[in-house]
Design a protein around this motif. Structure first.
Motif, PDB file in Angstrom:
ATOM      1  N   TYR A  36      65.675  59.108   6.787  1.00  0.00           N
ATOM      2  CA  TYR A  36      64.072  59.323   6.625  1.00  0.00           C
ATOM      3  C   TYR A  36      63.917  60.550   7.508  1.00  0.00           C
ATOM      4  O   TYR A  36      63.129  61.495   6.787  1.00  0.00           O
ATOM      5  CB  TYR A  36      63.719  58.124   7.256  1.00  0.00           C
ATOM      6  N   ASP A 101      53.345  61.649   9.124  1.00  0.00           N
ATOM      7  CA  ASP A 101      53.468  60.261   9.858  1.00  0.00           C
ATOM      8  C   ASP A 101      53.091  60.742  11.389  1.00  0.00           C
ATOM      9  O   ASP A 101      52.856  61.713  11.699  1.00  0.00           O
ATOM     10  CB  ASP A 101      54.967  59.968  10.361  1.00  0.00           C
ATOM     11  N   ASP A 102      52.351  59.561  12.058  1.00  0.00           N
ATOM     12  CA  ASP A 102      51.733  59.841  13.408  1.00  0.00           C
ATOM     13  C   ASP A 102      53.009  60.160  14.211  1.00  0.00           C
ATOM     14  O   ASP A 102      54.037  59.518  14.166  1.00  0.00           O
ATOM     15  CB  ASP A 102      51.277  58.614  13.821  1.00  0.00           C
ATOM     16  N   VAL A 103      52.576  60.959  15.428  1.00  0.00           N
ATOM     17  CA  VAL A 103      53.611  60.995  16.335  1.00  0.00           C
ATOM     18  C   VAL A 103      53.671  60.133  17.154  1.00  0.00           C
ATOM     19  O   VAL A 103      52.694  59.381  17.733  1.00  0.00           O
ATOM     20  CB  VAL A 103      53.003  62.441  17.094  1.00  0.00           C
TER      21      VAL A 103
ATOM     22  N   LYS B  16      59.374  67.024  16.725  1.00  0.00           N
ATOM     23  CA  LYS B  16      59.158  66.539  15.289  1.00  0.00           C
ATOM     24  C   LYS B  16      59.720  65.282  15.003  1.00  0.00           C
ATOM     25  O   LYS B  16      59.470  64.286  14.352  1.00  0.00           O
ATOM     26  CB  LYS B  16      59.247  67.602  14.411  1.00  0.00           C
ATOM     27  N   ARG B  17      61.001  65.119  15.911  1.00  0.00           N
ATOM     28  CA  ARG B  17      61.544  63.647  15.997  1.00  0.00           C
ATOM     29  C   ARG B  17      60.768  62.446  16.178  1.00  0.00           C
ATOM     30  O   ARG B  17      60.957  61.447  15.963  1.00  0.00           O
ATOM     31  CB  ARG B  17      62.736  63.760  16.756  1.00  0.00           C
ATOM     32  N   HIS B  18      59.587  62.870  16.954  1.00  0.00           N
ATOM     33  CA  HIS B  18      58.656  61.679  17.548  1.00  0.00           C
ATOM     34  C   HIS B  18      57.580  61.382  16.219  1.00  0.00           C
ATOM     35  O   HIS B  18      56.962  60.528  16.393  1.00  0.00           O
ATOM     36  CB  HIS B  18      57.812  62.074  18.528  1.00  0.00           C
ATOM     37  N   GLU B  19      57.647  62.047  15.049  1.00  0.00           N
ATOM     38  CA  GLU B  19      56.798  61.761  13.924  1.00  0.00           C
ATOM     39  C   GLU B  19      57.652  60.439  13.382  1.00  0.00           C
ATOM     40  O   GLU B  19      58.586  60.693  12.828  1.00  0.00           O
ATOM     41  CB  GLU B  19      56.711  62.967  12.936  1.00  0.00           C
ATOM     42  N   GLN B  20      57.090  59.485  13.415  1.00  0.00           N
ATOM     43  CA  GLN B  20      57.369  58.047  12.962  1.00  0.00           C
ATOM     44  C   GLN B  20      56.929  57.434  11.615  1.00  0.00           C
ATOM     45  O   GLN B  20      55.400  57.621  11.874  1.00  0.00           O
ATOM     46  CB  GLN B  20      57.902  57.170  13.954  1.00  0.00           C
ATOM     47  N   PRO B  21      57.377  56.754  10.709  1.00  0.00           N
ATOM     48  CA  PRO B  21      56.594  56.151   9.727  1.00  0.00           C
ATOM     49  C   PRO B  21      55.891  54.944  10.569  1.00  0.00           C
ATOM     50  O   PRO B  21      56.123  54.536  11.574  1.00  0.00           O
ATOM     51  CB  PRO B  21      57.623  55.710   8.625  1.00  0.00           C
ATOM     52  N   PRO B  22      54.957  54.274   9.487  1.00  0.00           N
ATOM     53  CA  PRO B  22      54.264  53.190  10.174  1.00  0.00           C
ATOM     54  C   PRO B  22      55.236  51.976  10.787  1.00  0.00           C
ATOM     55  O   PRO B  22      56.460  51.939  10.192  1.00  0.00           O
ATOM     56  CB  PRO B  22      53.611  52.476   8.996  1.00  0.00           C
ATOM     57  N   TYR B  25      58.277  49.730   8.905  1.00  0.00           N
ATOM     58  CA  TYR B  25      58.658  50.499   7.636  1.00  0.00           C
ATOM     59  C   TYR B  25      60.238  50.164   7.474  1.00  0.00           C
ATOM     60  O   TYR B  25      60.725  49.959   6.232  1.00  0.00           O
ATOM     61  CB  TYR B  25      58.221  52.072   7.818  1.00  0.00           C
ATOM     62  N   PHE B  26      61.034  50.399   8.418  1.00  0.00           N
ATOM     63  CA  PHE B  26      62.477  50.295   8.206  1.00  0.00           C
ATOM     64  C   PHE B  26      62.843  48.920   8.042  1.00  0.00           C
ATOM     65  O   PHE B  26      63.599  48.726   7.416  1.00  0.00           O
ATOM     66  CB  PHE B  26      63.235  51.154   9.560  1.00  0.00           C
TER      67      PHE B  26
END
Lengths: 198, 168
Positions: A36, A101-103, B16-22, B25-26
């Motif tokens: 992802y 996506d949100d941080v 940018k690793r901290h940008e995560q999906p809702p 989600y996983f």
């Protein structure tokens, strides 16, 4: 970012090849977050990433009988993901919307984030959140191939050798793409810091 | 104002690793994957599913070499070559068979039973007459049709299309 153990993957792949669907499910669960991140940072769009990721695993499931283990499953699935994403980006062209996506809140505990915000640095002079938005925009200005290398090296933390295997290019090409991409990103971000309104 | 160096860029990119999906989600990704797999399976043509099952069967028999595409393709080519050789080496065989069937049918209709031949006083062998080639009625009609157009076609238009012009 640490690579998963390949012997464990090999067992799951072998079981999948024998018809154990549950084994493939374990591979999906294991690799979804990692892939992802890869696809998301190449597309900068959550919905596109979701669709692409579904297609990646679907293709992997169909092709897994042909997987002979010449490379690790990790390299193999990443190659599928990168190639499918690059093909998608070629078709999409320059028409895209950022759907970021949100941080995650965990960023506030990140050691590097704390260093950036507490110590004096050029980054601190600019608004960090604004810089992040600009960084995403700058990333999208890179060519697809350069963005793929930047994503794998800087964001995913892969070594040059692994990236060269995934992209099937030499390590020298990987290093040269990284150098060029870094220069471009620096130029974009410096320009923003000097002219924040633009 | 200092310029950003490579380390600054690298640090920013790592964030940018901290940008995560809702959230969640996983967890739902696998369910969505299964749903799409089922939908895709329903859209697949039957022959592809059959081919897939055949491949699975071969794998279960532990004959992986036979299930590989090059070997399968080679086997199909060999079968096709053998079949085509058999067909093209005797191109008239089906036609001859048809004629033979027609002739035997004609003989069966036109010639009397063998019991009647023996009652004949003629020295000529009834067997000889019986074995003479007899033209089937269908042969003559075919010949006529080839020589001239059928009578019921007027100016290449079926009669039924012009009822007023049809005369006996």
């Amino acid at each position: 970012m640490e690579q998963p153990r390949s012997d464990e993957d090999q067992q799951l792949v072998a079981r999948t090849q024998e018809g154990d669907v549950g084994a493939f499910d374990q591979l999906v669960v294991k690799y979804t977050p990692r892939l992802y991140g890869l696809v998301y940072n190449m597309t900068s769009n959550h919905e596109d990433t979701n669709d692409l990721l579904q297609d990646v695993f679907s293709k992997a499931y169909k092709s897994i009988r042909g997987f002979r283990g010449k490379s690790s499953f990790y390299t193999w699935i990443h190659s599928i993901a990168v190639n499918m994403t690059l093909n998608f980006l070629k078709k999409r062209g320059r028409r895209f919307n950022l759907s970021l996506d949100d941080v995650d809140a965990s960023v506030h505990n990140d050691k590097e984030f704390l260093e950036l915000t507490q110590t004096s640095s050029p980054v601190r002079e600019a608004d960090l959140s604004e810089l992040q938005v600009r960084l995403n925009e700058a990333m999208m200005k890179l060519s697809d191939e350069h963005r793929a290398v930047v994503t794998m090296f800087h964001i995913q933390g892969m070594p040059h050798a692994e990236i060269s295997k995934i992209l099937r290019v030499s390590e020298g090409t990987v290093r040269s793409r990284l150098f060029y991409a870094n220069r471009q990103l620096q130029n974009y971000l410096d320009e923003f810091r000097k002219n924040p309104v633009s | 104002m200092d310029n950003l160096d490579d380390n600054d860029i690298a640090t920013l990119l790592r964030l940018k690793r901290h940008e995560q999906p809702p959230p969640g989600y996983f967890d739902s990704f696998l369910h969505e994957f299964h749903r799409r797999q089922r939908a895709e399976l329903l859209r697949e043509p039957v022959w592809r599913i059959a081919l897939q099952r055949a491949q699975d069967y071969m794998l279960r028999l532990n004959v992986p070499a036979l299930s590989s595409y090059p070997v399968a393709a080679a086997a199909i080519l060999v079968c096709a070559a053998v079949l085509s050789l058999k067909v093209y080496q005797s191109p008239d065989a089906p036609a001859l068979a048809m004629v033979a069937v027609q002739q035997s049918a004609a003989i069966a209709v036109s010639s009397p039973p063998r019991a009647a031949w023996s009652l004949s006083s003629s020295p000529i062998s009834a067997r000889d007459i019986g074995s003479m080639p007899v033209r089937a009625s269908s042969d003559s009609t075919k010949t006529h049709r080839l020589a001239a157009p059928p009578r019921y076609v007027l100016d290449s238009t079926p009669v039924s299309y012009e009822p007023a012009s049809f005369r006996f």
